[in-house]
Scaffold this active site. Structure first.
Site, PDB file in Angstrom:
ATOM      1  N   CYS A  29       0.884  -1.265  -0.097  1.00 18.92           N
ATOM      2  CA  CYS A  29      -0.073   0.039   0.048  1.00 18.92           C
ATOM      3  C   CYS A  29       0.734   1.236   0.138  1.00 18.92           C
ATOM      4  CB  CYS A  29      -0.906  -0.136   1.369  1.00 18.92           C
ATOM      5  SG  CYS A  29      -1.650   1.414   1.686  1.00 18.92           S
ATOM      6  N   CYS A  32       0.334   3.629   2.781  1.00 21.35           N
ATOM      7  CA  CYS A  32       0.687   3.104   4.071  1.00 21.35           C
ATOM      8  C   CYS A  32       2.321   3.274   4.286  1.00 21.35           C
ATOM      9  CB  CYS A  32       0.464   1.632   4.224  1.00 21.35           C
ATOM     10  SG  CYS A  32      -1.337   0.886   4.173  1.00 21.35           S
TER      11      CYS A  32
END
Length: 101
Positions: A29, A32
């Site tokens: 991600c 993230c």
């Protein structure tokens, strides 16, 4: 203090006391990865805050309990009780307000 947890029982023990930030993330991600250094800096500046990182794919039981359907998802827990859940990237000032720091 940052701790990586995938075990349900260990998670429950860690969040039972104090202020905790739980970061549900995945390794692939992009947001993230952008959020990670911000969380690390906040953890260093605020030793009273427990930071728990949970790979959403490696901890399906925890992901299901918190109904994680997007990453990153941040959960604020105070003394074992969920205070707030937010999905998505947050810049540092917003994250500090989210935590009440």
């Amino acid at each position: 203090m940052i701790k990586h947890i995938s075990d349900y029982n260990e998670f429950k023990t860690e969040v039972a006391e104090g202020l905790c930030l739980v970061d549900f993330y995945t390794t692939w991600c992009g947001p993230c990865k952008m959020l990670s250094p911000i969380i690390e800096a906040i953890a260093e500046e605020h030793p009273e805050l427990k930071v728990i990182k949970v790979d959403a794919e490696e901890a399906p039981e925890l992901s299901a309990e918190f109904r994680i359907n997007a990453v990153p998802t941040l959960v604020k827990i105070q003394d074992g009780k969920v205070q707030e859940i937010r999905a998505g990237y947050m810049p540092e000032p917003v994250l500090l307000r989210f935590l009440g720091l």
